[in-house]
Write a protein that holds these residues in place. Structure first.
Motif, PDB file in Angstrom:
ATOM      1  N   ALA A  75       0.774  -1.187  -0.152  1.00 26.48           N
ATOM      2  CA  ALA A  75      -0.070   0.045   0.069  1.00 26.48           C
ATOM      3  C   ALA A  75       0.850   1.225   0.100  1.00 26.48           C
ATOM      4  O   ALA A  75       1.909   1.184   0.482  1.00 26.48           O
ATOM      5  N   SER A  81      -4.919   5.355  -5.788  1.00 30.97           N
ATOM      6  CA  SER A  81      -5.091   3.839  -5.702  1.00 30.97           C
ATOM      7  C   SER A  81      -5.001   3.515  -4.446  1.00 30.97           C
ATOM      8  O   SER A  81      -5.577   2.435  -3.980  1.00 30.97           O
ATOM      9  N   LYS A  83      -2.274   2.081  -3.561  1.00 28.71           N
ATOM     10  CA  LYS A  83      -1.316   0.855  -3.842  1.00 28.71           C
ATOM     11  C   LYS A  83      -0.011   1.292  -4.339  1.00 28.71           C
ATOM     12  O   LYS A  83       0.354   2.269  -4.944  1.00 28.71           O
ATOM     13  N   ASP A 116      -6.583  -4.134   9.011  1.00 34.62           N
ATOM     14  CA  ASP A 116      -7.034  -3.237   7.953  1.00 34.62           C
ATOM     15  C   ASP A 116      -6.621  -1.894   8.010  1.00 34.62           C
ATOM     16  O   ASP A 116      -6.531  -1.290   8.881  1.00 34.62           O
ATOM     17  N   GLU A 118      -8.177   2.122   5.906  1.00 30.08           N
ATOM     18  CA  GLU A 118      -9.119   2.638   5.056  1.00 30.08           C
ATOM     19  C   GLU A 118      -8.201   3.428   3.718  1.00 30.08           C
ATOM     20  O   GLU A 118      -7.202   3.743   3.621  1.00 30.08           O
ATOM     21  N   LEU A 119      -8.995   3.320   2.683  1.00 31.43           N
ATOM     22  CA  LEU A 119      -8.378   3.775   1.460  1.00 31.43           C
ATOM     23  C   LEU A 119      -8.795   5.318   1.481  1.00 31.43           C
ATOM     24  O   LEU A 119      -9.781   5.739   1.432  1.00 31.43           O
ATOM     25  N   TYR A 152     -15.318  -3.346   4.853  1.00 33.98           N
ATOM     26  CA  TYR A 152     -15.258  -2.946   3.620  1.00 33.98           C
ATOM     27  C   TYR A 152     -16.074  -1.603   3.475  1.00 33.98           C
ATOM     28  O   TYR A 152     -15.920  -0.522   2.817  1.00 33.98           O
ATOM     29  N   GLY A 155     -14.244   1.327   4.036  1.00 35.66           N
ATOM     30  CA  GLY A 155     -12.935   1.563   3.250  1.00 35.66           C
ATOM     31  C   GLY A 155     -11.902   0.683   3.307  1.00 35.66           C
ATOM     32  O   GLY A 155     -11.031   0.767   2.764  1.00 35.66           O
ATOM     33  N   TYR A 157      -9.322  -2.010   2.576  1.00 36.49           N
ATOM     34  CA  TYR A 157      -9.091  -2.345   1.149  1.00 36.49           C
ATOM     35  C   TYR A 157      -7.833  -3.357   0.996  1.00 36.49           C
ATOM     36  O   TYR A 157      -7.313  -4.095   0.014  1.00 36.49           O
TER      37      TYR A 157
END
Length: 215
Positions: A75, A81, A83, A116, A118-119, A152, A155, A157
């Motif tokens: 990430a 993105s 990513k 996880d 958040e995007l 999800y 956010g 991802y």
């Protein structure tokens, strides 16, 4: 960074000294060493594992944290993105290494952390509300926008399930599991905050077990 060193010999010597102090306690104190995705000198689990091996004490092991691993190799919170272009290849490589190192690594994995993130939209920049010139972008992201696995709708991802299955299935881990979150939601005031996060964690764990095929 003042007071920090990139001299791995010094790092190993210092950590060995701490570990030896822990061995003198009754019961002995165990230390679980973890990389940070924004670390000044140690930011990958491979570096952490190298240090753990060199410390070579029975009470000194490693933490495998899905956020810290994926936040470094997969990430990038400064990209739209979210990513890295090299992310998929790096993840395959990491999973392969975990599997190949299993006989030596598994006994030294003291626990794992599932998390996880958040995007971010927009991504981290000097104009972002999370921006702090004293912190690296991944630290800004970590301190404000981490999530429980499977959230999800909020956010989430990162490929947490894929990495976690490698830890459980390929590595063979069967020890302690922690759900770890540092987020702006945890800094809110009110009696509802711990209850709300506990409920989110329980829901996340149930979802994780189902998605990973363990339920």
């Amino acid at each position: 960074m003042q007071g920090a060193t990139g001299d791995f010999d010094k790092i190993v010597a210092d950590l060995r000294e701490i570990g030896e102090m822990g061995l003198k306690e009754d019961p002995p104190i165990r230390f679980a060493y973890e990389c940070m995705a924004w670390g000044a000198h140690v930011d990958t689990w491979e570096q952490t594992w190298d240090i753990v091996e060199r410390v070579s004490l029975p009470n000194f092991g490693i933490v495998l944290d899905t956020f810290q691993i994926l936040g470094c190799i997969w990430a990038d919170p400064t990209e739209v993105s979210g990513k890295l272009a090299s992310g998929p290849t790096s993840l395959v490589s990491t999973i392969s290494k975990l599997k190949s190192l299993a006989p030596k690594l598994l006994p030294k994995v003291f626990y794992i952390q599932l998390c996880d993130a958040e995007l971010l939209s927009p991504p981290i920049s000097p104009a972002h509300p999370f921006y702090d010139r004293e912190q690296k972008p991944r630290m800004m992201w970590s301190r404000n926008a981490r999530l429980f696995p499977c959230e999800y709708g909020k956010g989430a991802y990162l490929p947490v399930i894929e990495l976690a299955k490698a830890i459980f299935n390929d590595l063979g881990y069967r020890g302690w599991v922690s759900l770890e979150v540092f987020a702006r939601s945890a800094a809110e005031e009110g009696q509802h905050v711990p209850q709300e996060h506990a409920e989110r964690a329980a829901k996340s764990w149930t979802c994780f077990l189902a998605e990973a095929g363990y339920a």
